[in-house]
Design a protein around this motif. Structure first.
Motif, PDB file in Angstrom:
ATOM      1  N   LEU A   9       0.833  -1.198   0.000  1.00 43.33           N
ATOM      2  CA  LEU A   9       0.000   0.000   0.000  1.00 43.33           C
ATOM      3  C   LEU A   9       0.872   1.255   0.000  1.00 43.33           C
ATOM      4  CD1 LEU A   9      -2.759   1.357   0.129  1.00 43.33           C
ATOM      5  CD2 LEU A   9      -2.660   1.160   2.637  1.00 43.33           C
ATOM      6  N   ASN A  10       1.885   1.275   0.869  1.00 52.37           N
ATOM      7  CA  ASN A  10       2.758   2.459   0.930  1.00 52.37           C
ATOM      8  C   ASN A  10       3.528   2.644  -0.371  1.00 52.37           C
ATOM      9  OD1 ASN A  10       2.016   3.241   3.472  1.00 52.37           O
ATOM     10  ND2 ASN A  10       3.744   2.225   4.508  1.00 52.37           N
ATOM     11  N   THR A  11       3.906   1.508  -0.999  1.00 55.48           N
ATOM     12  CA  THR A  11       4.628   1.579  -2.263  1.00 55.48           C
ATOM     13  C   THR A  11       3.752   2.150  -3.359  1.00 55.48           C
ATOM     14  OG1 THR A  11       6.009  -0.321  -1.626  1.00 55.48           O
ATOM     15  CG2 THR A  11       5.921   0.263  -3.978  1.00 55.48           C
ATOM     16  N   GLN A  12       2.474   1.705  -3.413  1.00 50.67           N
ATOM     17  CA  GLN A  12       1.553   2.223  -4.425  1.00 50.67           C
ATOM     18  C   GLN A  12       1.248   3.714  -4.189  1.00 50.67           C
ATOM     19  OE1 GLN A  12      -1.930  -0.237  -4.826  1.00 50.67           O
ATOM     20  NE2 GLN A  12      -0.767  -2.000  -5.607  1.00 50.67           N
ATOM     21  N   ILE A  13       1.103   4.070  -2.897  1.00 50.07           N
ATOM     22  CA  ILE A  13       0.880   5.500  -2.586  1.00 50.07           C
ATOM     23  C   ILE A  13       2.090   6.316  -3.009  1.00 50.07           C
ATOM     24  CG2 ILE A  13       0.646   7.159  -0.683  1.00 50.07           C
ATOM     25  CD1 ILE A  13      -1.030   5.008   0.780  1.00 50.07           C
ATOM     26  N   LYS A  14       3.290   5.808  -2.738  1.00 48.01           N
ATOM     27  CA  LYS A  14       4.522   6.494  -3.141  1.00 48.01           C
ATOM     28  C   LYS A  14       4.557   6.713  -4.644  1.00 48.01           C
ATOM     29  CE  LYS A  14       9.538   5.626  -3.333  1.00 48.01           C
ATOM     30  NZ  LYS A  14      10.040   6.923  -2.899  1.00 48.01           N
ATOM     31  N   SER A  15       4.220   5.622  -5.401  1.00 46.07           N
ATOM     32  CA  SER A  15       4.236   5.706  -6.859  1.00 46.07           C
ATOM     33  C   SER A  15       3.209   6.708  -7.354  1.00 46.07           C
ATOM     34  CB  SER A  15       3.980   4.323  -7.464  1.00 46.07           C
ATOM     35  OG  SER A  15       3.927   4.403  -8.876  1.00 46.07           O
ATOM     36  N   LEU A  16       2.025   6.681  -6.744  1.00 43.08           N
ATOM     37  CA  LEU A  16       0.962   7.579  -7.158  1.00 43.08           C
ATOM     38  C   LEU A  16       1.331   9.050  -6.881  1.00 43.08           C
ATOM     39  CD1 LEU A  16      -1.954   7.976  -8.197  1.00 43.08           C
ATOM     40  CD2 LEU A  16      -2.736   7.715  -5.828  1.00 43.08           C
ATOM     41  N   LEU A  17       1.824   9.300  -5.686  1.00 39.91           N
ATOM     42  CA  LEU A  17       2.159  10.686  -5.317  1.00 39.91           C
ATOM     43  C   LEU A  17       3.320  11.225  -6.140  1.00 39.91           C
ATOM     44  CD1 LEU A  17       1.807  10.616  -1.408  1.00 39.91           C
ATOM     45  CD2 LEU A  17       0.301  11.705  -3.058  1.00 39.91           C
ATOM     46  N   THR A  77      10.496  24.823  -4.505  1.00 40.64           N
ATOM     47  CA  THR A  77      10.280  23.956  -5.665  1.00 40.64           C
ATOM     48  C   THR A  77      10.707  22.550  -5.251  1.00 40.64           C
ATOM     49  OG1 THR A  77      10.728  25.775  -7.194  1.00 40.64           O
ATOM     50  CG2 THR A  77      10.859  23.548  -8.074  1.00 40.64           C
ATOM     51  N   ALA A  78       9.761  21.589  -5.343  1.00 45.08           N
ATOM     52  CA  ALA A  78      10.038  20.251  -4.796  1.00 45.08           C
ATOM     53  C   ALA A  78       9.165  19.205  -5.491  1.00 45.08           C
ATOM     54  CB  ALA A  78       9.778  20.245  -3.283  1.00 45.08           C
ATOM     55  N   ASN A  79       9.489  17.965  -5.239  1.00 45.97           N
ATOM     56  CA  ASN A  79       8.591  16.862  -5.597  1.00 45.97           C
ATOM     57  C   ASN A  79       8.272  16.094  -4.321  1.00 45.97           C
ATOM     58  OD1 ASN A  79      11.154  15.864  -5.312  1.00 45.97           O
ATOM     59  ND2 ASN A  79      10.970  14.358  -6.959  1.00 45.97           N
ATOM     60  N   ILE A  80       7.162  15.387  -4.364  1.00 45.18           N
ATOM     61  CA  ILE A  80       6.702  14.663  -3.169  1.00 45.18           C
ATOM     62  C   ILE A  80       7.302  13.259  -3.177  1.00 45.18           C
ATOM     63  CG2 ILE A  80       4.706  13.694  -1.983  1.00 45.18           C
ATOM     64  CD1 ILE A  80       3.072  16.032  -2.943  1.00 45.18           C
ATOM     65  N   THR A  81       7.837  12.875  -2.040  1.00 44.26           N
ATOM     66  CA  THR A  81       8.369  11.525  -1.889  1.00 44.26           C
ATOM     67  C   THR A  81       7.771  10.899  -0.629  1.00 44.26           C
ATOM     68  OG1 THR A  81      10.381  10.211  -1.735  1.00 44.26           O
ATOM     69  CG2 THR A  81      10.383  12.304  -0.570  1.00 44.26           C
ATOM     70  N   VAL A  82       7.708   9.586  -0.628  1.00 39.73           N
ATOM     71  CA  VAL A  82       7.143   8.850   0.512  1.00 39.73           C
ATOM     72  C   VAL A  82       8.210   7.905   1.052  1.00 39.73           C
ATOM     73  CG1 VAL A  82       5.375   7.209   1.283  1.00 39.73           C
ATOM     74  CG2 VAL A  82       4.814   8.967  -0.420  1.00 39.73           C
ATOM     75  N   PHE A  83       8.384   7.935   2.388  1.00 37.21           N
ATOM     76  CA  PHE A  83       9.296   7.006   3.042  1.00 37.21           C
ATOM     77  C   PHE A  83       8.482   5.754   3.367  1.00 37.21           C
ATOM     78  CE2 PHE A  83      11.727   5.655   6.948  1.00 37.21           C
ATOM     79  CZ  PHE A  83      12.845   5.237   6.246  1.00 37.21           C
ATOM     80  N   VAL A  84       8.667   4.736   2.541  1.00 36.95           N
ATOM     81  CA  VAL A  84       7.798   3.543   2.587  1.00 36.95           C
ATOM     82  C   VAL A  84       7.777   2.861   3.955  1.00 36.95           C
ATOM     83  CG1 VAL A  84       7.413   1.214   1.627  1.00 36.95           C
ATOM     84  CG2 VAL A  84       7.961   3.154   0.115  1.00 36.95           C
ATOM     85  N   PRO A  85       8.953   2.682   4.640  1.00 39.03           N
ATOM     86  CA  PRO A  85       8.899   1.952   5.928  1.00 39.03           C
ATOM     87  C   PRO A  85       7.980   2.592   6.956  1.00 39.03           C
ATOM     88  CG  PRO A  85      11.143   2.040   5.116  1.00 39.03           C
ATOM     89  CD  PRO A  85      10.336   2.933   4.221  1.00 39.03           C
TER      90      PRO A  85
END
Length: 397
Positions: A9-17, A77-85
Motif C-alpha cells: 500500500l505504501n509503495t503504491q501511494i509512493k508511486s501515485l504521489l 520547488t520540490a517533488n513529493i516523496t514517501v518514506f515507505v517503511p
C-alpha cells in the motif's frame, strides 16, 4: 477484495504521489529547522492550518544562495516523496527562494548583518593609506578593462609607483577561492596597498565579492586594501570590509596615488611662498640692521662727542648771545645816560634868561612856590638865593 500488505500500500501511494506531484511550488513558513552534520537540511513548512515535512539533500544545498532561518517565508520547488517503511511523505526540495525578496538580496543582507556583528565594518580598525606608495598589488583579471584603466590612471597620476598584477579569476566557479587566495598572497608581498576589484557586470557576475571567504581574507590582511568592484552604484560586502571603498578601479588609483600635477602646483606654491618669506626675512633683517646702525651711531663715542661739541657750541652761542644782550642793555643804558646828561648838561642848556629853580637843593616847579619861600636860582657859574615876595597867575593863550 484482496487485502494489501502495508508495504504494498505504501509503495503504491509512493508511486501515485511521486508521479502525480513530480514538481510542485509550495509557499509557507520555515519551522523546526535542522542543519545536519551530513550537509542535509531538515525543516517543516507550515501555514495557518497545516504543516508538511521537508528535506533538502546536500547535493542541492550548494545552490542555496542564502541561509535558511526559522520564521522565514519561502517558496519551495520540490517533488513529493514517501518514506515507505513509515508511510510518511515529505517534500524533497530542489530549490528554495525567499518569498517577496530575491535570494541574492537576502543573502547579501544576512551576510552583512553577520559580519557587522563580528566587527568587520568597524571604522576604528580601518588602516590609513600611505601618502606616497611605492608598490601596489592589483588583485584582478589580467584581461579585463579594469587593469587597463588602472594602468592608464596610474601612469598619468604617479609613474613612480610599481604595480604588481596578480592574475585572478573574478567570477564563476572557483572565483571566490581564487580571490581569497590571491589577497592572502598579495598581503605577503610587503606592498603599500592592495587593490581588489574588477569592472562592472550583473549582480551574479559580481557575487564572488559578496562571499564570507573573501570578506575574511580582506579583514585579516595587514596591508591596507581598496575595494573597487563594478560601478559607482554597486555596493559589495568587500566594500564594507575593506579599508577604503572606491567607486571604480580607476577611482581606486585616484585614491591610492597622489596627483603629479597637484604636487607640481603645490611645489610651485611652496617656492613662491619660500621666495616671499625669504624676501620678507631679508627686508626685516635689513630694517633691523638699519635700526642697529642708527642706534650704534646714536650711542657711539663720535656721536657722543659730537653731541657734547654741539652742546658746547650751543652754550657758547647762548653765552655770547647773553653777553651781547647784556652789552646791548649796558650800551643802551649808557646811551640813555649820555642822552640825559647831554640834555641836562648846564653847558648845553645855558641860555640867556634861563636858570634852574630849586628849593632845599631840589629842583621845583615855579607853580609850587609860595610867598616868602626861599629859593635858589642857578646858572652855569652863578647861584642866587632869593625870596618870593609875590606870585601871580598868567592866562595861557
Amino acid at each position: 477484495m484482496k487485502a494489501f500488505s502495508v508495504t504494498i500500500l505504501n509503495t503504491q501511494i509512493k508511486s501515485l504521489l511521486e508521479t502525480t506531484f513530480m514538481q510542485v511550488v509550495v509557499s509557507g513558513e520555515i519551522s523546526n529547522l535542522v542543519n545536519h552534520s551530513s550537509g542535509h537540511i531538515y525543516f517543516s513548512l507550515k501555514d495557518e492550518n497545516s504543516t508538511i515535512s521537508c528535506v533538502m539533500f546536500k547535493g542541492n544545498t550548494k545552490y542555496l544562495k542564502f541561509e535558511l532561518e526559522n520564521g522565514q517565508k519561502v517558496n519551495i520547488t520540490a517533488n513529493i516523496t514517501v518514506f515507505v517503511p513509515r508511510g510518511n511523505y515529505q517534500l524533497l526540495c530542489t530549490k528554495i527562494e525567499p518569498d517577496g525578496v530575491g535570494s541574492l538580496a537576502l543573502a547579501f543582507e544576512q551576510l552583512k548583518v553577520k559580519l557587522e556583528a563580528k566587527g568587520y565594518f568597524d571604522k576604528s580598525i580601518k588602516k590609513p593609506l600611505p601618502n606616497f606608495p611605492k608598490k601596489i598589488a592589483i588583485v584582478t583579471s589580467p584581461t579585463g578593462a579594469a587593469i587597463e584603466d588602472i594602468k592608464k590612471v596610474a601612469s598619468a597620476r604617479w609613474s613612480l609607483c610599481e604595480l604588481i598584477l596578480i592574475p585572478t579569476l573574478v567570477q564563476g566557479v572557483g572565483s571566490v577561492e581564487d580571490i581569497s587566495r590571491n589577497i592572502v598572497f598579495a598581503d605577503s608581498l610587503n606592498c603599500d596597498i592592495i587593490v581588489v576589484g574588477r569592472g562592472g557586470g550583473s549582480i551574479e557576475d559580481l557575487w564572488s565579492y559578496n562571499s564570507e571567504m573573501v570578506a575574511d581574507a580582506i579583514f585579516n590582511a595587514k596591508t591596507p586594501i581598496i575595494s573597487s568592484v563594478g560601478h559607482e552604484i554597486d555596493y559589495l560586502i568587500s566594500d564594507f570590509v575593506a579599508d577604503i571603498r572606491a567607486a571604480t578601479p580607476s577611482n581606486a588609483m585616484e585614491i591610492a596615488l597622489p596627483s603629479r600635477e597637484e604636487y607640481l602646483l603645490y611645489i610651485d606654491s611652496l617656492r613662491d611662498s619660500f621666495s616671499l618669506n625669504l624676501k620678507n626675512i631679508f627686508s626685516k633683517k635689513e630694517e633691523e640692521l638699519r635700526n642697529l646702525k642708527l642706534h650704534f651711531e646714536q650711542n657711539s663715542i663720535s656721536s657722543k662727542l659730537f653731541f657734547v661739541e654741539s652742546q658746547i657750541k650751543l652754550l657758547k652761542e647762548q653765552f655770547f648771545q647773553s653777553l651781547n644782550q647784556k652789552f646791548q642793555i649796558a650800551s643802551n643804558i649808557l646811551e640813555n645816560l649820555k642822552s640825559n646828561y647831554s640834555l641836562n648838561n648846564p653847558a648845553t642848556r645855558q641860555k640867556d634868561g634861563f636858570v634852574e629853580l630849586s628849593r632845599d637843593k631840589k629842583i621845583i616847579n615855579l607853580s609850587l612856590l609860595k610867598i616868602d619861600d626861599i629859593v635858589e636860582l642857578q646858572s652855569i657859574d652863578t647861584i642866587a638865593e632869593c625870596k618870593i615876595i609875590s606870585l601871580s597867575k598868567q592866562k595861557v593863550k
